[in-house]
Design a protein around this motif. Sequence first.
Motif, PDB file in Angstrom:
ATOM      1  N   HIS A   1       0.818  -1.218   0.000  1.00  0.00           N
ATOM      2  CA  HIS A   1       0.000   0.000   0.000  1.00  0.00           C
ATOM      3  C   HIS A   1       0.847   1.262   0.000  1.00  0.00           C
ATOM      4  N   HIS A   2       1.910   1.298   0.793  1.00  0.00           N
ATOM      5  CA  HIS A   2       2.801   2.460   0.825  1.00  0.00           C
ATOM      6  C   HIS A   2       4.124   2.053   1.455  1.00  0.00           C
ATOM      7  N   GLY A   3       5.121   2.904   1.317  1.00  0.00           N
ATOM      8  CA  GLY A   3       6.422   2.626   1.912  1.00  0.00           C
ATOM      9  C   GLY A   3       6.459   2.989   3.390  1.00  0.00           C
ATOM     10  N   GLY A   4       7.551   2.617   4.044  1.00  0.00           N
ATOM     11  CA  GLY A   4       7.766   2.993   5.430  1.00  0.00           C
ATOM     12  C   GLY A   4       7.041   2.146   6.455  1.00  0.00           C
ATOM     13  N   ASN A   5       6.453   1.038   6.040  1.00  0.00           N
ATOM     14  CA  ASN A   5       5.660   0.227   6.970  1.00  0.00           C
ATOM     15  C   ASN A   5       6.548  -0.832   7.631  1.00  0.00           C
ATOM     16  N   LEU A   6       7.458  -0.371   8.487  1.00  0.00           N
ATOM     17  CA  LEU A   6       8.380  -1.286   9.150  1.00  0.00           C
ATOM     18  C   LEU A   6       7.669  -2.212  10.120  1.00  0.00           C
ATOM     19  N   ALA A   7       6.566  -1.748  10.717  1.00  0.00           N
ATOM     20  CA  ALA A   7       5.837  -2.607  11.654  1.00  0.00           C
ATOM     21  C   ALA A   7       5.344  -3.866  10.953  1.00  0.00           C
TER      22      ALA A   7
ATOM     23  N   TYR B   1       8.779 -10.656   8.873  1.00  0.00           N
ATOM     24  CA  TYR B   1      10.128 -11.166   8.645  1.00  0.00           C
ATOM     25  C   TYR B   1      11.008 -11.128   9.885  1.00  0.00           C
ATOM     26  N   GLY B   2      10.466 -10.707  11.009  1.00  0.00           N
ATOM     27  CA  GLY B   2      11.231 -10.724  12.245  1.00  0.00           C
ATOM     28  C   GLY B   2      11.843  -9.388  12.607  1.00  0.00           C
ATOM     29  N   ASP B   3      12.138  -9.243  13.873  1.00  0.00           N
ATOM     30  CA  ASP B   3      12.732  -8.012  14.366  1.00  0.00           C
ATOM     31  C   ASP B   3      14.227  -8.011  14.086  1.00  0.00           C
ATOM     32  N   GLY B   4      14.825  -6.863  14.314  1.00  0.00           N
ATOM     33  CA  GLY B   4      16.254  -6.748  14.075  1.00  0.00           C
ATOM     34  C   GLY B   4      16.600  -5.393  13.503  1.00  0.00           C
ATOM     35  N   PRO B   5      17.865  -5.206  13.124  1.00  0.00           N
ATOM     36  CA  PRO B   5      18.310  -3.914  12.565  1.00  0.00           C
ATOM     37  C   PRO B   5      17.894  -3.770  11.101  1.00  0.00           C
TER      38      PRO B   5
ATOM     39  N   ARG C   1      14.285 -10.798   3.789  1.00  0.00           N
ATOM     40  CA  ARG C   1      14.878 -11.785   4.698  1.00  0.00           C
ATOM     41  C   ARG C   1      16.208 -11.295   5.262  1.00  0.00           C
ATOM     42  N   ALA C   2      16.858 -10.384   4.522  1.00  0.00           N
ATOM     43  CA  ALA C   2      18.078  -9.741   5.020  1.00  0.00           C
ATOM     44  C   ALA C   2      17.773  -8.455   5.779  1.00  0.00           C
ATOM     45  N   HIS C   3      16.487  -8.247   6.064  1.00  0.00           N
ATOM     46  CA  HIS C   3      16.013  -7.072   6.812  1.00  0.00           C
ATOM     47  C   HIS C   3      16.306  -5.774   6.073  1.00  0.00           C
ATOM     48  N   ILE C   4      16.107  -5.801   4.755  1.00  0.00           N
ATOM     49  CA  ILE C   4      16.157  -4.605   3.923  1.00  0.00           C
ATOM     50  C   ILE C   4      14.786  -4.467   3.270  1.00  0.00           C
ATOM     51  N   LEU C   5      14.116  -3.371   3.567  1.00  0.00           N
ATOM     52  CA  LEU C   5      12.758  -3.163   3.068  1.00  0.00           C
ATOM     53  C   LEU C   5      12.776  -2.224   1.883  1.00  0.00           C
ATOM     54  N   VAL C   6      12.245  -2.686   0.757  1.00  0.00           N
ATOM     55  CA  VAL C   6      12.057  -1.845  -0.424  1.00  0.00           C
ATOM     56  C   VAL C   6      10.558  -1.804  -0.721  1.00  0.00           C
TER      57      VAL C   6
ATOM     58  N   ALA D   1      28.170   1.885   4.397  1.00  0.00           N
ATOM     59  CA  ALA D   1      27.747   0.691   5.135  1.00  0.00           C
ATOM     60  C   ALA D   1      26.396   0.187   4.629  1.00  0.00           C
ATOM     61  N   SER D   2      25.494   1.101   4.338  1.00  0.00           N
ATOM     62  CA  SER D   2      24.186   0.711   3.806  1.00  0.00           C
ATOM     63  C   SER D   2      24.320   0.134   2.402  1.00  0.00           C
ATOM     64  N   LEU D   3      25.188   0.734   1.591  1.00  0.00           N
ATOM     65  CA  LEU D   3      25.431   0.191   0.256  1.00  0.00           C
ATOM     66  C   LEU D   3      25.968  -1.232   0.352  1.00  0.00           C
ATOM     67  N   TYR D   4      26.861  -1.472   1.305  1.00  0.00           N
ATOM     68  CA  TYR D   4      27.433  -2.810   1.478  1.00  0.00           C
ATOM     69  C   TYR D   4      26.359  -3.815   1.855  1.00  0.00           C
ATOM     70  N   ARG D   5      25.423  -3.413   2.728  1.00  0.00           N
ATOM     71  CA  ARG D   5      24.340  -4.319   3.116  1.00  0.00           C
ATOM     72  C   ARG D   5      23.494  -4.710   1.905  1.00  0.00           C
ATOM     73  N   VAL D   6      23.177  -3.726   1.060  1.00  0.00           N
ATOM     74  CA  VAL D   6      22.380  -4.027  -0.130  1.00  0.00           C
ATOM     75  C   VAL D   6      23.159  -4.936  -1.074  1.00  0.00           C
ATOM     76  N   ASP D   7      24.429  -4.627  -1.276  1.00  0.00           N
ATOM     77  CA  ASP D   7      25.270  -5.431  -2.160  1.00  0.00           C
ATOM     78  C   ASP D   7      25.343  -6.878  -1.667  1.00  0.00           C
ATOM     79  N   ARG D   8      25.542  -7.058  -0.369  1.00  0.00           N
ATOM     80  CA  ARG D   8      25.641  -8.406   0.189  1.00  0.00           C
ATOM     81  C   ARG D   8      24.322  -9.149   0.067  1.00  0.00           C
ATOM     82  N   ALA D   9      23.218  -8.458   0.322  1.00  0.00           N
ATOM     83  CA  ALA D   9      21.915  -9.108   0.234  1.00  0.00           C
ATOM     84  C   ALA D   9      21.594  -9.521  -1.200  1.00  0.00           C
ATOM     85  N   LEU D  10      21.980  -8.702  -2.160  1.00  0.00           N
ATOM     86  CA  LEU D  10      21.736  -9.046  -3.560  1.00  0.00           C
ATOM     87  C   LEU D  10      22.628 -10.198  -4.019  1.00  0.00           C
ATOM     88  N   ARG D  11      23.801 -10.288  -3.421  1.00  0.00           N
ATOM     89  CA  ARG D  11      24.723 -11.370  -3.809  1.00  0.00           C
ATOM     90  C   ARG D  11      24.365 -12.702  -3.128  1.00  0.00           C
TER      91      ARG D  11
END
Length: 325
Positions: free
Chosen positions: A7-13, A19-23, A289-294, A313-323
């Motif tokens: 429906h919209h972005g920003g819905n971390l809840a 997908y579980g809690d975490g960073p 599943r890598a706790h990155i919400l798009v 650091a954020s770029l690295y997280r995205v790169d690792r999750a995509l790999r």
Amino acid sequence: MSDPLLHHGGNLAAARARYGDGPWLDLSTGINPMPWPVPADLDIDLGPLPDPSLLADLEAAAAAHFGVAPEHVCGLPGSEMGLRLLGPLLGGRACHHVPGYRTHGAAFPDSVPLAADTPVPGDAALLLANPNNPCGTLRDRAPLEGMLEERTAAGGWLVVDEAFADAHPEASIAPLVDDTRRLIVFRSFGKFFGLAGLRLGFVLAPRPILARYRALLGDWPIDASALAIGTRAYRDLAWIDAARTSLADRAAAFDRLLDAHGLRPEGKSPLFRLVSHPNAAALFEQLARAHILVRPFDYAPHWLRFGVPSDAASLYRVDRALRHG
């Protein structure tokens, strides 16, 4: 029941529940991840009702930023509210460009969705965003001026939502707002300045239209915090210039990362990028599943929108999750 993540972005809840809690790294919005730093010495008195002069100061500061006369600027508790008031206030028929904001379709009763560059029927108002969301298409100002001439000749209005225009001042049609043109522009504070929770926006329009808005909004439409923070931020020219440069640099770095993974980024807004992928749903799951919400889309299941990450650091997280997922 609709999926809240569609429906919209920003819905971390909702993302945490599924997908579980975490960073979490939230890339589901187009909000600047490096917000304007609210000064510690900013004195905000929440006791009394805001003095009317404070609203006038805010609107003058915003007007200078937009390149329009202050008498054509009205503060709003978020541009979303201004858009939802527009249909009842303006009346008449309307069309809205798609794809675009959900709110555009709800602004006028029975608004007709139109693909971009489709002729607008009769004297209908035309509502569009520049740059557009979610695809990030940026129109130059000259074509918008042509659309304004067409709407004026037909007896309609051109309504331009410039929520993401702060990074593109050269493309903004806001400086053309005056009492002689059938032009209404909406601006958002929170996206470029990274303070969306403040709920601050503006409508730019001929004075008779603004008089109707002010009558609906009442005497104290903006709270004291938004008045103080917005006024100071719009006058921080050094930060604004630096933010435009840093946003463009971060977007370019993110484009290179997406390209390296075979994902062609679309759009010119440095706050977000759109990606088309035949297995977008699986890619969304992999990132979640890598706790990155798009941001996925119910009406375009092959699309994902990525907010531009804030740092290496954020770029690295995205790169690792995509790999590796």
